[in-house]
Design an enzyme around this catalytic site. Structure first.
Site, PDB file in Angstrom:
ATOM      1  N   GLY A  15       0.842  -1.200   0.000  1.00  0.00           N
ATOM      2  CA  GLY A  15       0.000   0.000   0.000  1.00  0.00           C
ATOM      3  C   GLY A  15       0.871   1.243   0.000  1.00  0.00           C
ATOM      4  N   ARG A  25      13.256  10.516  -3.124  1.00  0.00           N
ATOM      5  CA  ARG A  25      14.110  11.684  -3.426  1.00  0.00           C
ATOM      6  C   ARG A  25      15.377  11.662  -2.567  1.00  0.00           C
ATOM      7  NH1 ARG A  25      14.575  16.539  -0.779  1.00  0.00           N
ATOM      8  NH2 ARG A  25      15.127  18.374  -2.013  1.00  0.00           N
ATOM      9  N   VAL A  28      17.754   8.930  -3.783  1.00  0.00           N
ATOM     10  CA  VAL A  28      18.356   9.258  -5.082  1.00  0.00           C
ATOM     11  C   VAL A  28      19.390  10.380  -4.932  1.00  0.00           C
ATOM     12  CG1 VAL A  28      17.881  10.207  -7.395  1.00  0.00           C
ATOM     13  CG2 VAL A  28      16.377   8.458  -6.426  1.00  0.00           C
ATOM     14  N   ARG A  76       1.048  -5.098  -5.006  1.00  0.00           N
ATOM     15  CA  ARG A  76       1.305  -6.251  -4.148  1.00  0.00           C
ATOM     16  C   ARG A  76       1.557  -7.398  -5.122  1.00  0.00           C
ATOM     17  NH1 ARG A  76      -0.495  -4.116   0.807  1.00  0.00           N
ATOM     18  NH2 ARG A  76      -2.313  -2.764   0.649  1.00  0.00           N
ATOM     19  N   GLY A 106       5.895  -1.870   3.828  1.00  0.00           N
ATOM     20  CA  GLY A 106       5.568  -2.448   5.127  1.00  0.00           C
ATOM     21  C   GLY A 106       6.151  -3.836   5.299  1.00  0.00           C
ATOM     22  N   ASP A 107       5.603  -4.601   6.235  1.00  0.00           N
ATOM     23  CA  ASP A 107       6.228  -5.890   6.563  1.00  0.00           C
ATOM     24  C   ASP A 107       6.225  -6.892   5.395  1.00  0.00           C
ATOM     25  OD1 ASP A 107       3.525  -6.215   6.775  1.00  0.00           O
ATOM     26  OD2 ASP A 107       3.560  -7.219   8.728  1.00  0.00           O
ATOM     27  N   THR A 129       4.319   2.706   5.633  1.00  0.00           N
ATOM     28  CA  THR A 129       2.928   2.233   5.671  1.00  0.00           C
ATOM     29  C   THR A 129       2.138   3.137   6.606  1.00  0.00           C
ATOM     30  OG1 THR A 129       1.417   0.516   6.492  1.00  0.00           O
ATOM     31  CG2 THR A 129       3.657   0.434   7.338  1.00  0.00           C
ATOM     32  N   ASP A 131      -0.222   2.287   8.346  1.00  0.00           N
ATOM     33  CA  ASP A 131      -0.765   1.499   9.475  1.00  0.00           C
ATOM     34  C   ASP A 131       0.082   1.543  10.750  1.00  0.00           C
ATOM     35  OD1 ASP A 131      -2.808   0.779   7.849  1.00  0.00           O
ATOM     36  OD2 ASP A 131      -2.348  -1.351   7.765  1.00  0.00           O
ATOM     37  N   ASP A 133       2.354  -0.450  11.615  1.00  0.00           N
ATOM     38  CA  ASP A 133       2.287  -1.791  12.200  1.00  0.00           C
ATOM     39  C   ASP A 133       3.580  -2.597  12.045  1.00  0.00           C
ATOM     40  OD1 ASP A 133       2.076  -2.072   9.488  1.00  0.00           O
ATOM     41  OD2 ASP A 133       0.458  -3.544   9.540  1.00  0.00           O
ATOM     42  N   MET A 173      -8.651   3.267   8.417  1.00  0.00           N
ATOM     43  CA  MET A 173      -7.856   2.129   7.949  1.00  0.00           C
ATOM     44  C   MET A 173      -7.024   1.520   9.067  1.00  0.00           C
ATOM     45  SD  MET A 173      -6.481   2.642   4.095  1.00  0.00           S
ATOM     46  CE  MET A 173      -7.485   2.053   2.735  1.00  0.00           C
ATOM     47  N   ARG A 175      -5.242  -2.496   8.705  1.00  0.00           N
ATOM     48  CA  ARG A 175      -5.604  -3.878   8.396  1.00  0.00           C
ATOM     49  C   ARG A 175      -5.594  -4.772   9.645  1.00  0.00           C
ATOM     50  NH1 ARG A 175      -4.607  -6.567   3.320  1.00  0.00           N
ATOM     51  NH2 ARG A 175      -3.104  -4.951   2.785  1.00  0.00           N
ATOM     52  N   GLU A 191     -15.988   9.044  21.589  1.00  0.00           N
ATOM     53  CA  GLU A 191     -16.474   8.427  22.834  1.00  0.00           C
ATOM     54  C   GLU A 191     -16.043   6.968  22.929  1.00  0.00           C
ATOM     55  OE1 GLU A 191     -18.363  10.780  21.330  1.00  0.00           O
ATOM     56  OE2 GLU A 191     -18.194  12.100  23.069  1.00  0.00           O
ATOM     57  N   LYS A 218     -24.542  15.100  26.139  1.00  0.00           N
ATOM     58  CA  LYS A 218     -23.824  15.394  24.892  1.00  0.00           C
ATOM     59  C   LYS A 218     -24.767  15.240  23.693  1.00  0.00           C
ATOM     60  CE  LYS A 218     -19.371  13.593  26.388  1.00  0.00           C
ATOM     61  NZ  LYS A 218     -18.312  12.700  25.948  1.00  0.00           N
ATOM     62  N   HIS A 256      -9.770   4.802   1.199  1.00  0.00           N
ATOM     63  CA  HIS A 256      -8.471   5.111   0.606  1.00  0.00           C
ATOM     64  C   HIS A 256      -8.100   6.588   0.603  1.00  0.00           C
ATOM     65  CE1 HIS A 256      -8.759   0.945  -0.636  1.00  0.00           C
ATOM     66  NE2 HIS A 256      -7.457   0.991  -0.814  1.00  0.00           N
TER      67      HIS A 256
HETATM   68  O1  F6P Z   1      -1.260  -0.454   3.531  1.00  0.00           O
HETATM   69  C1  F6P Z   1      -2.102  -0.193   4.477  1.00  0.00           C
HETATM   70  C2  F6P Z   1      -3.547  -0.319   4.057  1.00  0.00           C
HETATM   71  O2  F6P Z   1      -4.035   0.946   3.665  1.00  0.00           O
HETATM   72  C3  F6P Z   1      -4.410  -0.910   5.156  1.00  0.00           C
HETATM   73  O3  F6P Z   1      -4.757   0.013   6.142  1.00  0.00           O
HETATM   74  C4  F6P Z   1      -5.568  -1.447   4.374  1.00  0.00           C
HETATM   75  O4  F6P Z   1      -6.164  -2.524   5.046  1.00  0.00           O
HETATM   76  C5  F6P Z   1      -4.929  -1.922   3.111  1.00  0.00           C
HETATM   77  O5  F6P Z   1      -3.719  -1.187   2.967  1.00  0.00           O
HETATM   78  C6  F6P Z   1      -5.785  -1.760   1.879  1.00  0.00           C
HETATM   79  O6  F6P Z   1      -5.096  -2.272   0.789  1.00  0.00           O
HETATM   80  P1  F6P Z   1      -5.544  -2.124  -0.724  1.00  0.00           P
HETATM   81  O7  F6P Z   1      -5.286  -0.720  -1.141  1.00  0.00           O
HETATM   82  O8  F6P Z   1      -4.703  -3.087  -1.458  1.00  0.00           O
HETATM   83  O9  F6P Z   1      -7.003  -2.439  -0.765  1.00  0.00           O
END
Ligand code: F6P
Length: 325
Positions: A15, A25, A28, A76, A106-107, A129, A131, A133, A173, A175, A191, A218, A256
């Site tokens: 992602g 940048r 490079v 991916r 990411g990972d 990423t 996330d 994560d 978002m 995952r 809340e 509230k 997104h």
């Molecule tokens: O890379 C992070 C992320 O945005 C997650 O938060 C989300 O679950 C996933 O990618 C969505 O991936 P894609 O754009 O491939 O649907």
């Protein structure tokens, strides 16, 4: 400083995340400054496998710092999971004379890089990423921008929710991780926050919070739902809350839009420093590392060790949300 590397490759994978362009940048410009050529592989590992690349000169990374997305495109790539795919990637590097590869992602993307290091390629990882994560690093490029983007959106939804005295559920978002959710729950004054790290929260408990919130006087309630909390779906939860409490409830899925937009200064800064350090470490003969943030300082860690780190969930931020509700 010994400069034995003549050419490096760079790719962005998985992602996309705001700040990836600033990292490209930085890599490079640092490499060129040290007399190293750079090629950029397009669409992540897909371009590496297919030999789809562009030469990156000084001008090619001009004016990209402020742009979201990645100029190298991202994907991916399933083929990277096969032995044939990995070998093709190595063959591309040999053919082009690429001695080291910088991977921004990411990972999953960094796991791909480990496969290539096992086949003899020097690799360097930069965590990118939204996330946040990657357990080995306190920061991943893109997180700050994503949280800021979500913050602006949630503020807007709150305006209309307050006018209509409604409850709103906002899905953000993440995952497998609730960091965006937790941060936005705090900075947007939610809340309740539902995150994958706390999967046991029941619908009854959520409804109880909404009712108590109304009793406190509230006008509206905000529930931030991280997408990784899979027990409920946003629209279904909205219907159930409305049916059981009589409080009008609407769900908004930010999706997104959280991945796009101009990176914040924080993302540009981390990306620039990590990109610079990545090349610097390669020149020192350190490779198969991930650039990380540890105890608030820039550092690096062996890529396998880094990917083996386990995320430890800390309840502190959640407690803040509970206290402020
Ligand atoms: O890379 C992070 C992320 O945005 C997650 O938060 C989300 O679950 C996933 O990618 C969505 O991936 P894609 O754009 O491939 O649907």
């Amino acid at each position: 400083m010994s400069n034995q590397i003549k050419k490096i490759g760079i790719l962005t994978s998985g992602g996309d995340a705001p700040g990836m362009n600033a990292a490209i940048r930085a890599v490079v410009r640092t490499a060129l400054d040290r007399g190293i050529e750079v090629v950029g592989f397009l669409r992540g590992y897909d371009g590496l496998i297919k030999g789809d690349y562009i030469n990156l000169d000084h001008k090619s990374v001009s004016n990209i710092m402020q742009t979201g997305g990645t100029i190298l495109l991202s994907a991916r790539c399933k083929e990277m999971m096969t032995d044939e795919g990995k070998q093709k990637a190595i063959d591309t590097c040999k053919k082009l004379g690429v001695e080291a590869l910088v991977v921004i992602g990411g990972d999953g993307s960094l796991t791909g890089a480990v496969h290539l290091s096992n086949l003899g390629l020097k690799i360097m990882g930069i965590p990118g990423t939204i996330d946040l994560d990657l357990a080995c690093s306190e920061y991943t490029i893109g997180f700050d921008t994503a949280v800021n983007t979500a913050m602006e959106c949630i503020d807007k939804v709150k305006d209309t929710s307050a006018s209509h005295e409604r409850c709103c559920i906002i899905e953000v978002m993440g995952r497998n991780a609730g960091y965006i959710g937790l941060w936005n729950a705090i900075v947007n004054g939610a809340e309740e926050v539902l995150i994958p790290e706390k999967p046991d929260v029941t619908e009854e408990e959520i409804i109880d919070i909404v009712v108590k919130n109304k009793e406190k006087g509230k006008a509206s309630s905000v529930i931030v739902l991280a997408e990784g909390f899979t027990k409920v779906k946003a629209h279904e939860l909205a219907k159930n809350i409305e049916a059981k409490t009589g409080i009008e409830t609407r769900a908004t899925i930010l999706g997104h839009l959280q991945r796009g937009g101009s990176p914040t200064a924080i993302d540009r800064m981390h990306a620039s420093i990590m990109g610079y350090r990545a090349v610097d470490e390669l020149l020192k003969g350190n490779y198969n590392r991930i650039m990380i943030m540890k105890d608030g300082k820039y550092s690096d860690i062996d890529v396998v060790e880094g990917l083996n780190c386990k995320r430890v969930y800390n309840d502190d931020l959640y407690k803040l949300v509970e206290t402020f509700a």
